[in-house]
Design a protein around this motif. Structure first.
Motif, PDB file in Angstrom:
ATOM      1  N   ILE A 200     -27.322  18.088  -8.219  1.00 37.64           N
ATOM      2  CA  ILE A 200     -28.718  18.092  -7.782  1.00 37.64           C
ATOM      3  C   ILE A 200     -29.427  19.368  -8.235  1.00 37.64           C
ATOM      4  CG2 ILE A 200     -28.264  19.189  -5.563  1.00 37.64           C
ATOM      5  CD1 ILE A 200     -30.730  16.307  -6.214  1.00 37.64           C
ATOM      6  N   SER A 201     -28.659  20.434  -8.460  1.00 46.36           N
ATOM      7  CA  SER A 201     -29.259  21.690  -8.912  1.00 46.36           C
ATOM      8  C   SER A 201     -29.868  21.561 -10.305  1.00 46.36           C
ATOM      9  CB  SER A 201     -28.214  22.810  -8.914  1.00 46.36           C
ATOM     10  OG  SER A 201     -27.185  22.536  -9.858  1.00 46.36           O
ATOM     11  N   GLY A 202     -29.477  20.518 -11.014  1.00 43.76           N
ATOM     12  CA  GLY A 202     -30.014  20.309 -12.352  1.00 43.76           C
ATOM     13  C   GLY A 202     -31.409  19.722 -12.370  1.00 43.76           C
ATOM     14  N   LEU A 203     -31.866  19.246 -11.223  1.00 41.23           N
ATOM     15  CA  LEU A 203     -33.226  18.702 -11.138  1.00 41.23           C
ATOM     16  C   LEU A 203     -34.216  19.852 -11.048  1.00 41.23           C
ATOM     17  CD1 LEU A 203     -32.671  15.745  -8.638  1.00 41.23           C
ATOM     18  CD2 LEU A 203     -33.346  15.555 -11.041  1.00 41.23           C
ATOM     19  N   SER A 204     -34.682  20.313 -12.185  1.00 40.72           N
ATOM     20  CA  SER A 204     -35.564  21.473 -12.234  1.00 40.72           C
ATOM     21  C   SER A 204     -36.557  21.315 -13.363  1.00 40.72           C
ATOM     22  CB  SER A 204     -34.744  22.750 -12.428  1.00 40.72           C
ATOM     23  OG  SER A 204     -34.117  22.724 -13.703  1.00 40.72           O
ATOM     24  N   MET A 205     -37.567  22.161 -13.357  1.00 42.83           N
ATOM     25  CA  MET A 205     -38.548  22.132 -14.445  1.00 42.83           C
ATOM     26  C   MET A 205     -37.917  22.463 -15.790  1.00 42.83           C
ATOM     27  SD  MET A 205     -41.506  21.329 -15.346  1.00 42.83           S
ATOM     28  CE  MET A 205     -42.199  21.082 -13.703  1.00 42.83           C
ATOM     29  N   PRO A 206     -37.009  23.464 -15.882  1.00 42.28           N
ATOM     30  CA  PRO A 206     -36.360  23.721 -17.180  1.00 42.28           C
ATOM     31  C   PRO A 206     -35.623  22.507 -17.736  1.00 42.28           C
ATOM     32  CG  PRO A 206     -36.022  25.590 -15.728  1.00 42.28           C
ATOM     33  CD  PRO A 206     -36.667  24.509 -14.897  1.00 42.28           C
ATOM     34  N   ALA A 207     -35.055  21.666 -16.853  1.00 44.48           N
ATOM     35  CA  ALA A 207     -34.350  20.474 -17.327  1.00 44.48           C
ATOM     36  C   ALA A 207     -35.312  19.520 -18.028  1.00 44.48           C
ATOM     37  CB  ALA A 207     -33.663  19.774 -16.164  1.00 44.48           C
ATOM     38  N   PHE A 208     -36.496  19.332 -17.448  1.00 42.17           N
ATOM     39  CA  PHE A 208     -37.456  18.397 -18.045  1.00 42.17           C
ATOM     40  C   PHE A 208     -38.151  19.018 -19.257  1.00 42.17           C
ATOM     41  CE2 PHE A 208     -36.979  16.948 -13.647  1.00 42.17           C
ATOM     42  CZ  PHE A 208     -36.546  15.649 -13.894  1.00 42.17           C
ATOM     43  N   GLU A 209     -38.291  20.330 -19.256  1.00 39.49           N
ATOM     44  CA  GLU A 209     -38.800  21.004 -20.453  1.00 39.49           C
ATOM     45  C   GLU A 209     -37.797  20.865 -21.605  1.00 39.49           C
ATOM     46  OE1 GLU A 209     -39.462  24.955 -19.123  1.00 39.49           O
ATOM     47  OE2 GLU A 209     -41.409  24.516 -18.207  1.00 39.49           O
ATOM     48  N   ALA A 210     -36.518  20.956 -21.278  1.00 39.22           N
ATOM     49  CA  ALA A 210     -35.481  20.780 -22.299  1.00 39.22           C
ATOM     50  C   ALA A 210     -35.499  19.361 -22.851  1.00 39.22           C
ATOM     51  CB  ALA A 210     -34.118  21.106 -21.708  1.00 39.22           C
ATOM     52  N   ALA A 211     -35.689  18.382 -21.972  1.00 35.96           N
ATOM     53  CA  ALA A 211     -35.773  16.987 -22.424  1.00 35.96           C
ATOM     54  C   ALA A 211     -36.966  16.793 -23.353  1.00 35.96           C
ATOM     55  CB  ALA A 211     -35.877  16.048 -21.220  1.00 35.96           C
ATOM     56  N   SER A 212     -38.084  17.441 -23.036  1.00 38.72           N
ATOM     57  CA  SER A 212     -39.278  17.337 -23.886  1.00 38.72           C
ATOM     58  C   SER A 212     -39.035  17.971 -25.247  1.00 38.72           C
ATOM     59  CB  SER A 212     -40.463  18.030 -23.200  1.00 38.72           C
ATOM     60  OG  SER A 212     -40.751  17.422 -21.961  1.00 38.72           O
ATOM     61  N   ALA A 213     -38.307  19.086 -25.266  1.00 42.67           N
ATOM     62  CA  ALA A 213     -38.012  19.743 -26.539  1.00 42.67           C
ATOM     63  C   ALA A 213     -37.115  18.877 -27.409  1.00 42.67           C
ATOM     64  CB  ALA A 213     -37.339  21.092 -26.280  1.00 42.67           C
ATOM     65  N   GLN A 214     -36.251  18.089 -26.780  1.00 38.18           N
ATOM     66  CA  GLN A 214     -35.297  17.268 -27.525  1.00 38.18           C
ATOM     67  C   GLN A 214     -35.902  15.960 -28.023  1.00 38.18           C
ATOM     68  OE1 GLN A 214     -31.721  17.785 -28.238  1.00 38.18           O
ATOM     69  NE2 GLN A 214     -32.244  16.045 -29.540  1.00 38.18           N
TER      70      GLN A 214
END
Length: 376
Positions: A200-214
């Motif tokens: 659950i700690s992975g649910l963060s803004m950096p995670a979704f920013e990383a998905a957008s970068a990919q």
């Protein structure tokens, strides 16, 4: 995607020497990143390799061709740089799985591809080649002595007319170096510690920013560019939406159980082709190889001299660059997109390339840049 194999009528695997050497071509785009990730994160090298092995076999048989299976490189780079945690990268991978499955099942790429010119996709391919070349040089410089030995081995193999065996020769020599340092490997049961890392700690803004970068890199290289390359090399009419769907399925099925987010990619396809792969046999060989290594020789992979892999990456990069340049007349645009992909990232280069293409097409009233059809 259904339970059937739509390309089964063309499934004619040939377990020839070329398929063994060709299998090596995809592994060298995978192993440097996978080893680095296993050393610097909580990921289990055993489980990561197991999933790569499974999907090498699955997609090779499904598409009846030497399809690549690679780590998502933008995510890998962010994890290795410490920008996102392992848990955040895995959440990003699951998010991308949902997005890619939705894109593929709704045929979204078929609709938007009419706005994407062929030079844009060739530029992404050229950018991938430059990124692979840069990575190969960096790995080689980490140990110039071993890189020099690998280069000599490759040159000798090529001089003897064994171009397709040059990568395998380098890998065998590197394997000998690893055995010298670690000893002969023995079978080991995988630890369950690396099996359930989604948190659950992975649910963060950096995670979704990383998905957008990919995502832009995945659409440009893993879906659109790979689709074109499968036609160029293997005469397979595999749509970008099909590839998006298979990537979505792959990540949703595997990431929750110890896999690092995976994709297809033109670099791995070019690697297989460069060293002789022409049928799905290369995927079966490589998949079984990954499974055996994961269960028997994972310590050997962890100790493998990455500098020697860098030499093989450089060979593959030159092959892919040659393909991307030969397949277009718009050299300036292709080169510009490729260089931007190295200087910034491939996702940004893909988006900028689309904008430049659309402007260029409007200015070129004569229509010398024909609109690209992905169904041709």
């Amino acid at each position: 995607m259904g339970a059937t194999f739509p390309y089964r009528q063309r499934l004619s695997p040939e377990f020839s020497w070329n398929e063994f050497t060709g299998a090596v071509g995809d592994s060298v785009t995978v192993l440097p990143l996978v080893v680095a990730l296993s050393v610097l994160t909580d990921l289990s090298l055993t489980f990561v390799l197991l999933w790569f092995g499974v999907f090498q076999v699955v997609w090779g048989l499904y598409y009846a061709a030497p399809m690549s299976v690679e780590p998502m490189k933008a995510l890998a780079a962010l994890v290795l740089a410490g920008t996102v945690s392992t848990a955040e990268a895995l959440v990003a991978g699951l998010t991308l799985g949902v997005v890619l499955l939705g894109i593929g099942r709704t045929n979204s790429l078929a609709r938007v591809s009419q706005y994407i010119g062929a030079p844009v996709v060739r530029g992404v391919q050229f950018g991938v080649a430059l990124v692979l070349l840069e990575t190969g040089l960096q790995l080689g410089l980490s140990n110039p002595g071993l890189a020099g030995i690998a280069a000599v081995v490759a040159v000798v193999a090529i001089a003897l007319g064994r171009w397709k065996a040059s990568a395998l020769a380098v890998l065998l020599v590197g394997g000998g170096v690893a055995v010298f340092h670690t000893g002969v490997p023995s079978p080991t049961l995988p630890s369950m510690e690396g099996l359930f890392l989604v948190d659950i700690s992975g649910l963060s803004m950096p995670a979704f920013e990383a998905a957008s970068a990919q995502i832009a890199m995945t659409v440009g290289n893993a879906a659109l560019a790979t689709s074109v390359l499968m036609t160029d090399y293997f005469d397979r009419d595999i749509s970008a939406d099909e590839l998006a769907t298979s990537m979505g399925v792959m990540n949703l099925a595997a990431v929750p159980f110890g896999a690092f987010p995976m994709c297809h990619g033109s670099g791995g396809v070019a690697g297989k082709y460069a060293f002789g792969a022409r049928t799905a046999a290369a995927n079966v060989i490589l998949g079984v190889g990954y499974l055996l290594v994961a269960l028997v020789a994972v310590e050997l992979v962890a100790a493998y001299p990455l500098a020697m892999l860098g030499v093989v990456l450089a060979i593959i990069a030159l092959q892919l660059a040659r393909t991307s340049i030969r397949a277009t007349e718009e050299y300036v645009l292709v080169a510009g997109i490729g260089v931007l992909g190295v200087v910034v990232n491939l996702g940004v280069a893909f988006v900028v390339g689309i904008v430049v293409w659309m402007v260029w097409e409007r200015v070129d009233a004569g229509g010398s840049l024909a609109r690209f059809s992905w169904s041709d």
